[in-house]
Design a protein around this motif. Structure first.
Motif, PDB file in Angstrom:
ATOM      1  N   GLU A 100       0.863  -1.200   0.000  1.00 17.18           N
ATOM      2  CA  GLU A 100       0.000   0.000   0.000  1.00 17.18           C
ATOM      3  C   GLU A 100       0.890   1.238   0.000  1.00 17.18           C
ATOM      4  O   GLU A 100       1.398   1.649   1.031  1.00 17.18           O
ATOM      5  N   LYS A 101       1.083   1.789  -1.188  1.00 17.05           N
ATOM      6  CA  LYS A 101       2.054   2.868  -1.383  1.00 17.05           C
ATOM      7  C   LYS A 101       1.529   4.221  -0.887  1.00 17.05           C
ATOM      8  O   LYS A 101       0.323   4.419  -0.819  1.00 17.05           O
ATOM      9  N   PRO A 102       2.466   5.159  -0.589  1.00 17.83           N
ATOM     10  CA  PRO A 102       2.025   6.524  -0.259  1.00 17.83           C
ATOM     11  C   PRO A 102       1.216   7.116  -1.420  1.00 17.83           C
ATOM     12  O   PRO A 102       1.489   6.822  -2.580  1.00 17.83           O
ATOM     13  N   LYS A 103       0.230   7.947  -1.098  1.00 16.63           N
ATOM     14  CA  LYS A 103      -0.632   8.518  -2.146  1.00 16.63           C
ATOM     15  C   LYS A 103       0.061   9.658  -2.890  1.00 16.63           C
ATOM     16  O   LYS A 103      -0.155   9.883  -4.066  1.00 16.63           O
ATOM     17  N   ILE A 104       0.877  10.413  -2.161  1.00 13.94           N
ATOM     18  CA  ILE A 104       1.605  11.520  -2.784  1.00 13.94           C
ATOM     19  C   ILE A 104       3.041  11.552  -2.276  1.00 13.94           C
ATOM     20  O   ILE A 104       3.299  11.287  -1.100  1.00 13.94           O
ATOM     21  N   TRP A 105       3.946  11.853  -3.182  1.00 14.87           N
ATOM     22  CA  TRP A 105       5.368  11.961  -2.846  1.00 14.87           C
ATOM     23  C   TRP A 105       5.853  13.333  -3.299  1.00 14.87           C
ATOM     24  O   TRP A 105       5.794  13.666  -4.481  1.00 14.87           O
ATOM     25  N   LEU A 106       6.289  14.130  -2.305  1.00 16.00           N
ATOM     26  CA  LEU A 106       6.856  15.452  -2.600  1.00 16.00           C
ATOM     27  C   LEU A 106       8.363  15.360  -2.421  1.00 16.00           C
ATOM     28  O   LEU A 106       8.840  14.944  -1.357  1.00 16.00           O
ATOM     29  N   ASN A 107       9.107  15.719  -3.457  1.00 13.73           N
ATOM     30  CA  ASN A 107      10.566  15.659  -3.382  1.00 13.73           C
ATOM     31  C   ASN A 107      11.136  17.069  -3.447  1.00 13.73           C
ATOM     32  O   ASN A 107      10.699  17.877  -4.270  1.00 13.73           O
ATOM     33  N   ALA A 108      12.098  17.353  -2.580  1.00 12.15           N
ATOM     34  CA  ALA A 108      12.723  18.676  -2.615  1.00 12.15           C
ATOM     35  C   ALA A 108      13.444  18.877  -3.943  1.00 12.15           C
ATOM     36  O   ALA A 108      13.944  17.934  -4.558  1.00 12.15           O
ATOM     37  N   SER A 109      13.452  20.120  -4.406  1.00 10.38           N
ATOM     38  CA  SER A 109      14.307  20.571  -5.508  1.00 10.38           C
ATOM     39  C   SER A 109      14.687  21.999  -5.156  1.00 10.38           C
ATOM     40  O   SER A 109      14.600  22.382  -3.988  1.00 10.38           O
ATOM     41  N   SER A 110      15.079  22.806  -6.124  1.00  9.16           N
ATOM     42  CA  SER A 110      15.505  24.162  -5.787  1.00  9.16           C
ATOM     43  C   SER A 110      15.234  25.144  -6.916  1.00  9.16           C
ATOM     44  O   SER A 110      15.363  24.799  -8.097  1.00  9.16           O
ATOM     45  N   ALA A 111      14.900  26.374  -6.529  1.00  7.58           N
ATOM     46  CA  ALA A 111      14.708  27.449  -7.506  1.00  7.58           C
ATOM     47  C   ALA A 111      16.031  27.809  -8.188  1.00  7.58           C
ATOM     48  O   ALA A 111      16.041  28.528  -9.187  1.00  7.58           O
ATOM     49  N   THR A 112      17.137  27.282  -7.659  1.00  3.67           N
ATOM     50  CA  THR A 112      18.454  27.494  -8.269  1.00  3.67           C
ATOM     51  C   THR A 112      18.560  26.833  -9.644  1.00  3.67           C
ATOM     52  O   THR A 112      19.504  27.083 -10.375  1.00  3.67           O
ATOM     53  N   ILE A 113      17.599  25.986  -9.988  1.00  3.07           N
ATOM     54  CA  ILE A 113      17.624  25.319 -11.301  1.00  3.07           C
ATOM     55  C   ILE A 113      17.511  26.329 -12.447  1.00  3.07           C
ATOM     56  O   ILE A 113      17.957  26.074 -13.560  1.00  3.07           O
ATOM     57  N   TYR A 114      16.935  27.509 -12.161  1.00  2.00           N
ATOM     58  CA  TYR A 114      16.781  28.534 -13.207  1.00  2.00           C
ATOM     59  C   TYR A 114      18.060  29.353 -13.347  1.00  2.00           C
ATOM     60  O   TYR A 114      18.792  29.548 -12.373  1.00  2.00           O
ATOM     61  N   VAL A 115      18.286  29.874 -14.569  1.00  3.94           N
ATOM     62  CA  VAL A 115      19.500  30.664 -14.812  1.00  3.94           C
ATOM     63  C   VAL A 115      19.463  31.980 -14.038  1.00  3.94           C
ATOM     64  O   VAL A 115      18.400  32.437 -13.627  1.00  3.94           O
ATOM     65  N   HIS A 116      20.646  32.592 -13.874  1.00  2.89           N
ATOM     66  CA  HIS A 116      20.762  33.934 -13.298  1.00  2.89           C
ATOM     67  C   HIS A 116      19.900  34.867 -14.150  1.00  2.89           C
ATOM     68  O   HIS A 116      20.115  35.009 -15.346  1.00  2.89           O
ATOM     69  N   SER A 140      19.507  16.628 -12.471  1.00  4.65           N
ATOM     70  CA  SER A 140      19.706  15.187 -12.215  1.00  4.65           C
ATOM     71  C   SER A 140      18.750  14.681 -11.136  1.00  4.65           C
ATOM     72  O   SER A 140      18.203  13.581 -11.225  1.00  4.65           O
ATOM     73  N   TRP A 141      18.557  15.498 -10.124  1.00  3.46           N
ATOM     74  CA  TRP A 141      17.695  15.175  -8.982  1.00  3.46           C
ATOM     75  C   TRP A 141      16.257  14.979  -9.454  1.00  3.46           C
ATOM     76  O   TRP A 141      15.607  13.978  -9.136  1.00  3.46           O
ATOM     77  N   GLU A 142      15.761  15.927 -10.235  1.00  2.00           N
ATOM     78  CA  GLU A 142      14.384  15.838 -10.742  1.00  2.00           C
ATOM     79  C   GLU A 142      14.235  14.683 -11.733  1.00  2.00           C
ATOM     80  O   GLU A 142      13.216  13.994 -11.748  1.00  2.00           O
ATOM     81  N   LYS A 143      15.268  14.472 -12.548  1.00  2.00           N
ATOM     82  CA  LYS A 143      15.230  13.367 -13.526  1.00  2.00           C
ATOM     83  C   LYS A 143      15.101  12.035 -12.789  1.00  2.00           C
ATOM     84  O   LYS A 143      14.281  11.184 -13.147  1.00  2.00           O
ATOM     85  N   GLU A 144      15.901  11.868 -11.735  1.00  2.00           N
ATOM     86  CA  GLU A 144      15.846  10.636 -10.931  1.00  2.00           C
ATOM     87  C   GLU A 144      14.459  10.462 -10.315  1.00  2.00           C
ATOM     88  O   GLU A 144      13.896   9.369 -10.310  1.00  2.00           O
ATOM     89  N   PHE A 145      13.900  11.559  -9.803  1.00  5.87           N
ATOM     90  CA  PHE A 145      12.609  11.529  -9.126  1.00  5.87           C
ATOM     91  C   PHE A 145      11.472  11.144 -10.079  1.00  5.87           C
ATOM     92  O   PHE A 145      10.609  10.339  -9.742  1.00  5.87           O
ATOM     93  N   PHE A 146      11.477  11.716 -11.269  1.00  2.00           N
ATOM     94  CA  PHE A 146      10.375  11.468 -12.215  1.00  2.00           C
ATOM     95  C   PHE A 146      10.616  10.268 -13.135  1.00  2.00           C
ATOM     96  O   PHE A 146       9.765   9.932 -13.952  1.00  2.00           O
TER      97      PHE A 146
END
Length: 299
Positions: A100-116, A140-146
């Motif tokens: 019985e898996k979790p219904k929702i999974w929230l993974n941290a990421s960062s607004a730093t992903i956007y350019v200056h 890489s983090w988001e790619k792994e997550f999704f």
């Protein structure tokens, strides 16, 4: 709800724990150093007894990752990368084994992903993503997550900006330097600062959990970014400090060596807008910097 927070002993995790516990939820923390009743040992790399806690969980929140507030030499770079990727990977493996898996999974990421960006406002739809160490970590983090799609799990990656709170994060440090008369602009001062009050961060996480139409990438940031110069000016004004010395880039480079950090954390322009939250009706308690710091400066 039964809520699991992996890597939940830091500033964000502690505040989420308190927020959800006060609302009558059961919160369990995965940590390397369990000290309290609701804390469960995990090493963020291998499946252990912690996996059993994921069964019948309503929510999984993963905040695991070495702090980026350090020097970016090879050893630290590797730890920043592997702590994020390995924890996400092992959680996926554990979730896949749950009956019985979790219904929702929230993974941290960062607004730093956007350019200056000093002019372009980055939304989830039209944000510009670049190519350097910090951005590539986030990609890489988001790619792994999704990577793995479980039909019965809703996933959201939280591209969070600087979170301001009384008991941790950047705000206590900003207060100290302002008190010491060093609260001028950092560098040229025109870099944009995206930020969010800790109360709104917790509320936004709750909002995403409650609203089943929200998934994928979510910018978790207040709707009004402001320049570094403007931010420091507002802080000086509210703290009744008549002056604040500016810190040119060369000074920051020297200081960052002594403080064991990187100037990027201060000088990168993060210009981010929470379009998904706003479109889904989320109401910020502190949409503007003035009301946020008024609240944070209350004793």
């Amino acid at each position: 709800m039964k809520i699991i927070i992996a890597g939940g002993t830091g500033f964000l995790g502690e505040n989420l724990d308190k927020y959800f516990t006060e609302k009558g939820n059961q919160v369990y923390i995965f940590t390397r150093n369990p000290k309290r009743k609701n804390e469960i040992f995990w090493d963020a790399q291998t499946i252990g007894e912690w996996k059993n806690s994921l069964e019948k969980a309503d929510v999984l929140i993963n905040l695991t990752g070495k702090s980026v507030d350090c020097r970016y030499h090879e050893k630290n770079k590797q730890e920043i990368y592997s702590s994020r990727i390995e924890s996400t990977k092992i959680l996926q493996k554990a979730v896949d084994q749950c009956s019985e898996k979790p219904k929702i999974w929230l993974n941290a990421s960062s607004a730093t992903i956007y350019v200056h960006s000093e002019k372009h406002l980055n939304t989830e739809e039209d944000g510009v993503i670049g190519d350097d160490f910090s951005m590539n970590i986030c990609k890489s983090w988001e790619k792994e997550f999704f990577e793995v799609k479980n039909d019965d799990i809703r996933k959201a990656a939280l591209r969070t900006s600087i979170v301001l709170g009384k008991n941790g994060g950047a705000f206590p440090k900003l207060k100290i330097i302002t008190k010491l008369g060093l609260g001028g602009k950092q560098g040229r001062g025109n870099q944009m600062v995206s930020w969010i009050h800790i109360d709104d961060f917790c509320k936004a996480v709750d909002w995403i959990i409650q609203h089943e139409t929200i998934s994928g990438i979510v910018n978790v940031t207040a709707p009004v970014p402001l320049s570094n110069e403007n931010m420091m000016k507002k802080l000086r004004h509210k703290m009744k400090m008549p002056f604040g010395l500016n810190a040119p880039v060369w000074q920051l480079e020297i200081a960052s060596l002594f403080l064991n950090t990187e100037t990027e954390l201060l000088l990168k322009s993060r210009n981010v807008y929470p379009e998904k939250l706003i479109k889904n009706g989320f109401q910020f308690s502190y949409p503007g910097f003035d009301e946020a710091i008024l609240n944070l400066l209350e004793s």
